[in-house]
Design a protein around this motif. Structure first.
Motif, mmCIF file in Angstrom:
data_model
loop_
_atom_site.group_PDB
_atom_site.id
_atom_site.type_symbol
_atom_site.label_atom_id
_atom_site.label_comp_id
_atom_site.label_asym_id
_atom_site.label_seq_id
_atom_site.Cartn_x
_atom_site.Cartn_y
_atom_site.Cartn_z
ATOM 1 N N UNK A 67 44.306 25.162 1.841
ATOM 2 C CA UNK A 67 45.976 24.578 2.603
ATOM 3 C C UNK A 67 46.947 24.258 1.392
ATOM 4 N N UNK A 68 46.911 23.264 0.733
ATOM 5 C CA UNK A 68 47.143 22.503 -0.031
ATOM 6 C C UNK A 68 47.274 22.990 -1.086
ATOM 7 N N UNK A 69 46.027 23.802 -2.342
ATOM 8 C CA UNK A 69 46.291 24.022 -3.104
ATOM 9 C C UNK A 69 47.107 25.645 -3.289
ATOM 10 N N UNK A 70 46.747 26.120 -1.727
ATOM 11 C CA UNK A 70 47.699 27.423 -1.770
ATOM 12 C C UNK A 70 49.426 26.903 -1.931
ATOM 13 N N UNK A 71 49.482 25.981 -1.521
ATOM 14 C CA UNK A 71 51.107 25.911 -1.396
ATOM 15 C C UNK A 71 51.292 25.540 -2.528
ATOM 16 N N UNK A 72 50.388 24.187 -3.557
ATOM 17 C CA UNK A 72 50.861 23.252 -4.474
ATOM 18 C C UNK A 72 50.718 24.926 -5.635
ATOM 19 N N UNK A 73 50.153 26.061 -5.552
ATOM 20 C CA UNK A 73 49.912 27.335 -6.459
ATOM 21 C C UNK A 73 51.291 27.867 -6.692
ATOM 22 N N UNK A 74 51.910 27.797 -5.243
ATOM 23 C CA UNK A 74 53.186 28.624 -5.201
ATOM 24 C C UNK A 74 54.155 28.052 -5.243
ATOM 25 N N UNK A 80 57.275 27.080 -12.686
ATOM 26 C CA UNK A 80 57.201 27.907 -13.720
ATOM 27 C C UNK A 80 58.072 28.519 -13.647
ATOM 28 N N UNK A 81 58.673 29.631 -12.521
ATOM 29 C CA UNK A 81 59.741 30.385 -12.575
ATOM 30 C C UNK A 81 61.151 30.322 -13.021
ATOM 31 N N UNK A 82 61.718 28.977 -12.679
ATOM 32 C CA UNK A 82 62.490 28.294 -12.206
ATOM 33 C C UNK A 82 62.842 27.911 -14.043
ATOM 34 N N UNK A 83 61.624 27.524 -13.845
ATOM 35 C CA UNK A 83 61.441 26.754 -16.521
ATOM 36 C C UNK A 83 61.931 27.745 -16.896
ATOM 37 N N UNK A 84 61.188 28.350 -16.605
ATOM 38 C CA UNK A 84 61.229 29.731 -17.714
ATOM 39 C C UNK A 84 63.164 30.799 -17.611
#
Length: 250
Positions: A67-74, A80-84
């Motif tokens: 669950x934590x990994x899924x949240x972190x990936x999201x 990344x989208x914001x940085x781009x």
């Protein structure tokens, strides 16, 4: 006869005693083995219970980790989208010019050279005077060898509106400079360039059918067909539209 019965009774009792003693003698090692097996089984049961408990704890921990990994990936994808997006916003006043021969600057300021070159190429149709630029430089990298394409020029306009005028003119006209055909594009991030490149195949198909389209920022395709306008966020959507509405009706 009485003596015979007595003797048989005595013999039977003796045999019973012998058999009982033999059984007791044989049961001793067997009982020891059974006791050892019982102890081993009890030990295995205890270890199995501990293992099941540990496995249950690990499963719970694994579920929480997933669950934590899924949240972190999201969150990472969002960041990344914001940085781009921020990177591309920082380039909004930029353009890239390809095919300007190396050493065209001839020692003068690149900003001054590019400003005068744009004025020469586009003329007063676009600029009343040489545009004011904040920065202009060749893209990073070693100077290419003889015969290799020149490094692109990256230009930052002082005024965003002038950059838009230059891009509009470049989309409708062929830019020539000292015998070279220039290519003028918006300056965008590598990630956004890859996203926009995914529309390449469907754009070629639309171009072959003389269907008008525009690639909008950041990476969306707008298509004009039969007096209607369609907007696609992915190349798959655009390809499906082409297959069903254009190719299938030929």
């Amino acid at each position: 006869m009485s003596q015979l019965v007595t003797e048989l009774t005595r013999q039977r009792a003796s045999i019973k005693e012998d058999i009982s003693a033999l059984i007791q003698e044989s049961m001793g090692p067997l009982q020891t083995s059974v006791n050892a097996l019982t102890e081993t089984l009890a030990s295995f049961q205890s270890r199995l219970c501990a293992t099941e408990t540990l496995a249950g704890d690990n499963f719970s921990a694994l579920s929480e980790a997933e669950k934590t990994i899924k949240i972190l990936k999201e969150q990472n994808a969002m960041l990344m989208d914001r940085v781009d997006d921020l990177e591309n916003r920082s380039r909004r006043a930029n353009i890239r010019i390809l095919n300007v021969p190396e050493n065209s600057e001839k020692g003068q300021s690149t900003v001054k050279f590019v400003s005068e070159m744009l004025m020469e190429v586009m003329g007063q149709e676009v600029f009343e005077k040489p545009p004011e630029l904040e920065r202009a430089h060749r893209s990073l990298g070693p100077k290419p060898q003889e015969g290799r394409p020149p490094r692109p020029l990256v230009i930052c306009f002082h005024r965003f509106q002038e950059k838009e005028k230059a891009l509009r003119w470049a989309r409708q006209n062929e830019a020539k400079y000292k015998g070279s055909t220039l290519r003028i594009y918006p300056d965008i991030s590598a990630d956004l360039a890859r996203k926009r490149a995914t529309f390449k195949n469907v754009k070629q198909l639309l171009y072959q059918k003389n269907v008008r389209f525009q690639l909008l920022h950041p990476a969306r395709l707008r298509v004009h067909h039969n007096d209607e306008t369609f907007l696609f966020n992915t190349p798959e959507e655009a390809q499906q539209f082409y297959d069903q509405r254009i190719a299938a009706r030929e």
